[in-house]
Design a protein around this motif. Structure first.
Motif, short mmCIF file in Angstrom:
data_model
loop_
_atom_site.label_atom_id
_atom_site.label_comp_id
_atom_site.label_asym_id
_atom_site.label_seq_id
_atom_site.Cartn_x
_atom_site.Cartn_y
_atom_site.Cartn_z
N ARG A 33 0.83 -1.20 0.00
CA ARG A 33 0.00 0.00 0.00
C ARG A 33 0.88 1.26 0.00
NH1 ARG A 33 -4.89 -1.36 4.28
NH2 ARG A 33 -5.66 -3.25 3.19
N LYS A 34 0.42 2.29 -0.79
CA LYS A 34 1.16 3.55 -0.91
C LYS A 34 0.24 4.71 -0.56
CE LYS A 34 4.26 1.73 -4.47
NZ LYS A 34 4.81 1.91 -5.83
N PRO A 35 0.08 5.00 0.69
CA PRO A 35 -0.83 6.09 1.10
C PRO A 35 -0.39 7.46 0.60
CG PRO A 35 0.51 5.30 2.94
CD PRO A 35 0.74 4.34 1.81
N ALA A 36 0.90 7.66 0.38
CA ALA A 36 1.38 8.96 -0.08
C ALA A 36 0.85 9.27 -1.48
CB ALA A 36 2.90 8.99 -0.08
N LEU A 37 0.84 8.26 -2.37
CA LEU A 37 0.33 8.47 -3.72
C LEU A 37 -1.16 8.75 -3.71
CD1 LEU A 37 2.26 5.75 -5.77
CD2 LEU A 37 2.66 8.22 -5.71
N ALA A 38 -1.87 8.06 -2.85
CA ALA A 38 -3.31 8.30 -2.75
C ALA A 38 -3.60 9.73 -2.27
CB ALA A 38 -3.94 7.28 -1.80
N ALA A 39 -2.84 10.19 -1.31
CA ALA A 39 -3.02 11.56 -0.80
C ALA A 39 -2.69 12.59 -1.88
CB ALA A 39 -2.15 11.76 0.43
N LEU A 40 -1.66 12.33 -2.68
CA LEU A 40 -1.29 13.24 -3.76
C LEU A 40 -2.39 13.32 -4.81
CD1 LEU A 40 0.78 15.06 -5.13
CD2 LEU A 40 1.80 13.00 -6.16
N ALA A 41 -2.99 12.20 -5.15
CA ALA A 41 -4.09 12.19 -6.13
C ALA A 41 -5.27 13.02 -5.64
CB ALA A 41 -4.50 10.75 -6.42
N VAL A 42 -5.60 12.85 -4.37
CA VAL A 42 -6.71 13.63 -3.79
C VAL A 42 -6.38 15.12 -3.81
CG1 VAL A 42 -8.02 14.07 -1.68
CG2 VAL A 42 -7.51 11.71 -2.36
N LEU A 43 -5.12 15.45 -3.50
CA LEU A 43 -4.71 16.86 -3.50
C LEU A 43 -4.81 17.48 -4.89
CD1 LEU A 43 -3.52 19.24 -1.96
CD2 LEU A 43 -1.24 18.34 -2.45
N LEU A 44 -4.41 16.74 -5.92
CA LEU A 44 -4.50 17.24 -7.28
C LEU A 44 -5.95 17.47 -7.69
CD1 LEU A 44 -1.78 15.07 -9.09
CD2 LEU A 44 -1.66 17.50 -8.48
N ILE A 45 -6.82 16.60 -7.28
CA ILE A 45 -8.24 16.78 -7.60
C ILE A 45 -8.78 18.04 -6.94
CG2 ILE A 45 -10.53 15.79 -7.24
CD1 ILE A 45 -9.24 13.02 -7.50
N LEU A 46 -8.41 18.27 -5.69
CA LEU A 46 -8.87 19.47 -4.98
C LEU A 46 -8.33 20.74 -5.61
CD1 LEU A 46 -8.56 18.27 -1.26
CD2 LEU A 46 -10.64 18.53 -2.64
#
Length: 243
Positions: A33-46
């Motif tokens: 699991r890569k939580p950092a990548l998931a957080a980055l994707a959410v940030l880009l969407i925002l």
């Protein structure tokens, strides 16, 4: 005998296959699991959503204002030389909105306004503004008394033309003196440098008069001589360097 029996019993055992049985699934490595990548994707969407919102808000803050499409001289109105453009709203700038164009046409420019300028309220006043020490003089010119293509903003020299001397009732010496004086006066311009502040549109076919009205901005001390020559129809204009 016992040894042989044990050996024989061992030989009768079924051999275990070295290969997996068909249908069995190989063991999978645990998924990382890569939580950092998931957080980055959410940030880009925002960030994308916020940018779109800002664009909508900025578009809503734009106003339609007046821009001039040709040079406007001091004392002139904008006429039909305008267009509309969108600019960012700013309460500190007194833009003239496109909806105010008819009111703007009733006003006069305080100073020259150049093509492409966004109009603000301070550029215009209710009456034509003549700078201190200057005078606005109107002349009516026939063909041959003005250069072709003369326009507002041109710098011209003003000459007195024609014979201003008296007719044959005077003596020959008086006539000769008058002609000499007229010739001497005609060699020097009445005004060396005057600014053309208005010229009627020469392509306007609705005007019946063949004379061309021109308004000149001259020094106050030169206004009388130019007016006198203009009333006699003896004014000629020459474009000089400096335009």
């Amino acid at each position: 005998m016992r040894i042989q029996e044990r050996t024989g019993a061992g030989n009768n055992r079924p051999a275990t296959s070295a290969h997996p049985v068909m249908g069995e699934r190989l063991p999978m490595p645990p998924r990382e699991r890569k939580p950092a990548l998931a957080a980055l994707a959410v940030l880009l969407i925002l960030v994308g959503a916020l940018g779109a919102t800002m664009l909508v808000l900025r578009a809503g803050d734009r106003v339609e204002v007046v821009k001039v499409t040709s040079d406007i001289q001091a004392g002139d109105s904008v006429g039909d030389h305008t267009t509309s453009v969108l600019v960012a709203a700013d309460p500190s700038i007194h833009y003239v909105k496109s909806s105010q164009i008819e009111e703007l046409k009733k006003l006069k420019a305080r100073s020259p306004i150049y093509k492409g300028t966004i109009v603000i309220g301070e550029m215009f006043a209710e009456g034509a503004t003549v700078p201190a020490g200057k005078a606005s003089v109107g002349v009516s010119l026939k063909e041959g008394q003005y250069p072709a293509g003369i326009k507002s903003g041109d710098t011209v020299a003003v000459y007195r033309v024609g014979d201003s001397g008296s007719s044959g009732s005077h003596g020959s010496s008086s006539s000769s003196s008058s002609n000499s004086s007229s010739s001497s006066a005609g060699s020097a311009p009445l005004v060396e440098r005057a600014k053309v502040s208005y010229v009627r549109d020469q392509t306007d076919s609705t005007i019946s008069s063949t004379n061309l009205p021109v308004t000149l901005m001259v020094d106050s001390g030169q206004a009388a001589s130019v007016t006198d020559a203009a009333s006699a129809g003896q004014v000629a204009l020459v474009i000089v360097p400096g335009n």
